[in-house]
Design a protein around this motif. Structure first.
Motif, mmCIF file in Angstrom:
data_model
loop_
_atom_site.group_PDB
_atom_site.id
_atom_site.type_symbol
_atom_site.label_atom_id
_atom_site.label_comp_id
_atom_site.label_asym_id
_atom_site.label_seq_id
_atom_site.Cartn_x
_atom_site.Cartn_y
_atom_site.Cartn_z
ATOM 1 N N PRO A 2 0.648 -0.479 -14.262
ATOM 2 C CA PRO A 2 1.662 -1.514 -15.137
ATOM 3 C C PRO A 2 1.058 -2.077 -16.314
ATOM 4 N N GLU A 3 2.018 -2.033 -17.456
ATOM 5 C CA GLU A 3 1.436 -2.503 -18.564
ATOM 6 C C GLU A 3 0.704 -3.797 -18.749
ATOM 7 N N LYS A 4 1.193 -4.586 -17.897
ATOM 8 C CA LYS A 4 0.940 -6.192 -17.835
ATOM 9 C C LYS A 4 -0.665 -6.183 -17.480
ATOM 10 N N ILE A 5 -1.036 -5.105 -16.672
ATOM 11 C CA ILE A 5 -2.603 -5.048 -16.253
ATOM 12 C C ILE A 5 -3.277 -4.407 -17.435
ATOM 13 N N SER A 57 0.776 -1.266 0.061
ATOM 14 C CA SER A 57 0.100 -0.241 0.130
ATOM 15 C C SER A 57 0.743 1.307 0.147
ATOM 16 N N GLN A 58 2.062 1.094 0.315
ATOM 17 C CA GLN A 58 3.006 2.447 0.365
ATOM 18 C C GLN A 58 3.861 2.318 -1.042
ATOM 19 N N ARG A 59 3.492 1.578 -1.736
ATOM 20 C CA ARG A 59 4.358 1.701 -3.111
ATOM 21 C C ARG A 59 3.861 2.998 -3.913
ATOM 22 N N THR A 60 4.607 3.794 -4.186
ATOM 23 C CA THR A 60 4.206 4.974 -5.001
ATOM 24 C C THR A 60 4.670 4.597 -6.637
ATOM 25 N N THR A 61 5.450 3.460 -6.994
ATOM 26 C CA THR A 61 5.594 3.002 -8.298
ATOM 27 C C THR A 61 5.155 1.656 -8.414
ATOM 28 N N LEU A 62 3.969 1.445 -9.203
ATOM 29 C CA LEU A 62 3.250 0.136 -8.967
ATOM 30 C C LEU A 62 4.019 -0.870 -10.053
ATOM 31 N N ARG A 63 4.436 -2.065 -9.342
ATOM 32 C CA ARG A 63 4.760 -3.264 -10.100
ATOM 33 C C ARG A 63 4.008 -4.322 -9.737
ATOM 34 N N CYS A 64 3.826 -5.292 -10.608
ATOM 35 C CA CYS A 64 3.189 -6.651 -10.703
ATOM 36 C C CYS A 64 3.977 -7.653 -9.807
ATOM 37 N N GLU A 65 5.130 -7.325 -9.523
ATOM 38 C CA GLU A 65 6.109 -8.130 -8.740
ATOM 39 C C GLU A 65 6.756 -7.454 -7.696
#
Length: 225
Positions: A128-131, A91-99
């Motif tokens: 993320p582009e994967k999503i 929840s603290q991530r400001t840059t979203l990643r799928c892993e």
């Protein structure tokens, strides 16, 4: 689509960062994980990621991660409180990643992203582009038509999105609203006519009326045969 990175650098008109909104939606969707009482089924199912969680626990203990882990309750598997901390970390991530930490978190963050984008469509620029699959965009364009303003997709996919939800065309900038898209929307929903750029309104209306005339003529011939 040109994906942006740090959500903390972008604010809403109300002065909230997009990271604030993302974190709020996380807490809304995973309240049991944040209660830290071992009640979250999502956290109880993290045993399969014990190896990765061990790395995360070490980083928490060393102060490399701004998350404080609780001690396991009696009889509770140690991964449960660590998984709770991991959810808080996500929840603290400001840059979203799928892993994260070698764990595929796409299924965890996907509902959060959907709810956050519903609240602030511009947040889609950080997804993320994967999503950002065709299926996901087609699912989102109905409840959040404003996403078309912020995505850069192939012409064919944009046509599909406008066809799926014609009123989304009112969110397109003039440069992105082409005559072809205007026709796609107008064929599905006549009410969009008043929202089309003026340079397309007359020609689009004439063309759709001509198409309807031809279709009506074709149907009359079929009935008369």
């Amino acid at each position: 689509m040109n994906q942006l990175t740090d959500m903390h650098n972008y604010e809403t008109e109300e002065g909230f960062t997009l990271a604030d909104i993302y974190s709020l939606m996380f807490r809304s969707l995973y309240p049991l994980a944040f209660s830290k009482r071992g009640e979250s089924d999502a956290c109880k199912n993290f045993k399969q990621h014990a190896t990765q969680l061990q790395r995360f626990r070490v980083d928490c203990d060393l102060g490399n991660v701004a998350v404080t882990l609780r001690q396991p309750d009696e009889g509770e598997h140690w991964t449960v409180p660590v998984a709770e901390g991991f959810i808080e970390y996500l929840s603290q991530r400001t840059t979203l990643r799928c892993e994260e930490y070698g764990i595929d978190v796409a299924d965890i963050i996907l509902p959060v992203i959907a709810q956050a984008v519903d609240h602030e469509p511009f947040l889609i620029r950080f997804v993320p582009e994967k999503i950002l699959s065709r299926e996901w965009l087609l699912m989102m364009v109905g409840p959040v038509p404003g996403i078309v303003k912020y995505i850069d997709v192939a012409d064919e996919l944009m046509r599909e999105l406008i066809e799926a939800y014609p009123m989304a065309i009112i969110h397109l900038y003039n440069g992105k609203c082409t005559k072809e898209l205007a026709l796609v929307a107008l064929r599905k929903e006549p009410m969009v006519l008043i929202y089309l750029p003026e340079e397309f309104q007359l020609d689009a209306c004439k063309q759709v009326c001509e198409e309807l005339r031809r279709e009506n003529y074709r149907l009359k011939k079929q009935l008369a045969a």
